[in-house]
Design an enzyme around this catalytic site. Structure first.
Site, PDB file in Angstrom:
ATOM      1  N   TYR A 145       3.743   0.217  -2.966  1.00 24.94           N
ATOM      2  CA  TYR A 145       2.535   0.029  -2.156  1.00 24.94           C
ATOM      3  C   TYR A 145       2.686  -1.263  -1.374  1.00 24.94           C
ATOM      4  O   TYR A 145       2.957  -2.318  -1.948  1.00 24.94           O
ATOM      5  CB  TYR A 145       1.298  -0.034  -3.059  1.00 24.94           C
ATOM      6  N   ASP A 240       8.360  -7.435  -0.952  1.00 26.01           N
ATOM      7  CA  ASP A 240       6.907  -7.508  -1.014  1.00 26.01           C
ATOM      8  C   ASP A 240       6.551  -8.164  -2.345  1.00 26.01           C
ATOM      9  O   ASP A 240       6.547  -7.515  -3.394  1.00 26.01           O
ATOM     10  CB  ASP A 240       6.305  -6.112  -0.901  1.00 26.01           C
ATOM     11  N   LYS A 268      -2.515 -12.502  -2.801  1.00 27.16           N
ATOM     12  CA  LYS A 268      -3.150 -12.693  -4.096  1.00 27.16           C
ATOM     13  C   LYS A 268      -3.160 -14.160  -4.560  1.00 27.16           C
ATOM     14  O   LYS A 268      -4.029 -14.914  -4.165  1.00 27.16           O
ATOM     15  CB  LYS A 268      -2.499 -11.759  -5.122  1.00 27.16           C
TER      16      LYS A 268
HETATM   17  N1  HOZ Z   1      -4.379  -2.818  -3.903  1.00 24.17           N
HETATM   18  C1  HOZ Z   1      -4.961  -3.274  -5.108  1.00 24.17           C
HETATM   19  C2  HOZ Z   1      -4.212  -2.851  -6.305  1.00 24.17           C
HETATM   20  N2  HOZ Z   1      -2.824  -2.964  -6.285  1.00 24.17           N
HETATM   21  C3  HOZ Z   1      -6.376  -2.799  -5.271  1.00 24.17           C
HETATM   22  C4  HOZ Z   1      -7.317  -3.707  -4.643  1.00 24.17           C
HETATM   23  C5  HOZ Z   1      -8.753  -3.532  -5.079  1.00 24.17           C
HETATM   24  O1  HOZ Z   1      -9.208  -2.415  -5.250  1.00 24.17           O
HETATM   25  O2  HOZ Z   1      -9.436  -4.529  -5.202  1.00 24.17           O
END
Ligand code: HOZ
Length: 428
Positions: A145, A240, A268
């Site tokens: 992802y 990533d 993050k």
């Molecule tokens: N893309 C996030 C997990 N890998 C989720 C983000 C969220 O729902 O806060």
């Protein structure tokens, strides 16, 4: 399964004004059933729902909260910055300072560009790779992802997987066709794609430790092979590290595995709980970006002074305390405890983990790629998740995600969590 009265009331209300009641799909609990709990407060390793029930939190806001919630130096820095101005839309010293800290930890990032999310970092790095090489194709891995930009929603992990739709409607076929996909950990498949598409591949983008199909660790030969192949073929290697950056070590996964990518995406943790992303690499590639080069990228809130201040305080705390050994020990005792409880209860589990991130898979087979993750019993994970939640432990609401330990977690939290794990497994 309804846990919290206030949460269910709020969720019903939310569904009348927010799509599906949420602002990011995986939060809707579709992968585990039931309705989401609404959080009202978080401190240290704990969060509280709208009814005041507290949980030991292993979601950690999906990764940023490595220092725990409300870490005082981060709060102080953000407050101080806020008073000076919440947004300038002009350069400020905080951007320079955070970039210097990032460079210090990631020597591969000679030049840095801050953005507001991991999605922006990924999509901008890809544009830069195409602009630099003049090639159209991107190679990614199934279950990887890299945010929700069009070209990355092909065999995507995270929320896309939890909804059972690894590819999205609304992505034109012509765009999807520019994304090649190989199974994670499969060097042969990467070689075959390069044989076929040769010099048309601009970049290979990879989570050096996958976190969005659940945690999947690279086989020893995987990352070195990606480095070797991309170098040979003149393609750009993008790590990533939105999840792994400052999570696995100060220098991320690249620091641990000793592989230098061309471009790195961060997010993050570098925002200390505020919306920040970044990408960076050698000056010869990064200088292709506007204003120096022809690849355009911009953002009103990029380098936001409050977010920069929180990021600086977070990185300074990580550099000052070097918490990685402690984080790993806590995670290891959790992982060992889960195996012991599962053995006692006669449940087959595989726990993949590295450093302070891990995922519990309900299977007896090793999980080394998306096919392995998809074969696991996700319904059992859903029951396990709710068993934990009812006992005051908050795991990610999908097997295709990572659980995170913070420096605020204590051995006592681990013991309480393992008692909850035992109970949740006995309910299965
Ligand atoms: N893309 C996030 C997990 N890998 C989720 C983000 C969220 O729902 O806060």
């Amino acid at each position: 399964m309804t846990i919290s009265t206030q949460s269910s009331t709020l969720f019903r209300r939310a569904c009348r004004s927010l799509v599906g009641g949420v602002n990011s799909p995986v939060r809707a609990f579709r992968a585990v059933g039931g309705t989401p709990i609404f959080l009202s407060k978080a401190r240290g390793a704990r969060c509280w729902d709208a009814d005041g029930k507290s949980y030991i939190d292993y979601l950690g806001s999906w990764g940023p909260m490595i220092l725990g919630h409300g870490y005082p130096p981060v709060l102080r820095a953000a407050r101080r910055a806020m008073v000076r101005g919440t947004s300038f839309g002009a350069p400020c010293e905080g951007e320079v300072k955070l970039a210097e800290l990032v460079k210090q930890a990631f020597p591969s990032m000679e030049r840095v560009r801050f953005v507001s999310s991991g999605t922006e970092a990924g999509m901008s790095a890809i544009r830069l790779a195409r602009g630099t090489t003049g090639r159209p194709l991107i190679l990614k891995f199934s279950g990887g992802y890299h945010g929700h930009a069009d070209g990355m929603l092909v065999s995507a992990g995270s929320g896309a997987l939890s909804l059972g739709r690894p590819s999205s409607a609304g992505v034109p076929l012509k765009i999807a066709r520019l994304t090649l996909v190989a199974p994670y950990n499969d060097v042969g498949a990467v070689e075959r794609l390069f044989q076929k598409h040769g010099k048309r591949i601009a970049a290979v983008i990879v989570e050096p430790v996958a976190g969005n199909m659940g945690v999947v660790v690279p086989r020893p030969d995987f990352l070195p092979a990606l480095r070797r192949i991309t170098k040979r073929e003149g393609a750009i290697l993008i790590f990533d590290e939105v999840i792994t950056g400052f999570r696995l070590s100060k220098g991320g996964a690249q620091g641990i595995f000793g592989i230098t990518p061309d471009l790195t995406c961060l997010g993050k943790i570098i925002g200390g709980g505020f919306p920040v992303g970044a990408f960076g690499g050698p000056a010869r590639i990064m200088n292709q970006l506007a204003p120096l080069g022809p690849v355009y990228q911009a953002g009103t809130l990029s380098g936001n002074p409050v977010a920069m201040a929180a990021g600086i305080a977070t990185l300074q705390a990580l550099f000052g305390t070097d918490p990685y050994r402690k984080l790993q020990d806590l995670a290891l005792s959790l992982i060992e405890g889960v195996y012991e409880a599962a053995h006692r209860r006669g449940v087959d589990v595989v726990v993949n983990g590295l450093g302070s991130m891990f995922t519990v898979f309900f299977t007896k087979d090793p999980v080394e790629d998306l096919a392995g993750a998809a074969r696991c019993d996700t319904r059992a994970y859903g029951r396990f998740f709710h068993g934990l939640l009812k006992r005051g432990v908050y795991f990610p609401p999908s097997q295709f995600e990572a659980a995170f330990v913070s420096i605020a977690h204590t051995p006592r939290d681990v013991a309480v969590t393992l008692a909850a794990v035992d109970g949740a497994l006995s309910d299965l």
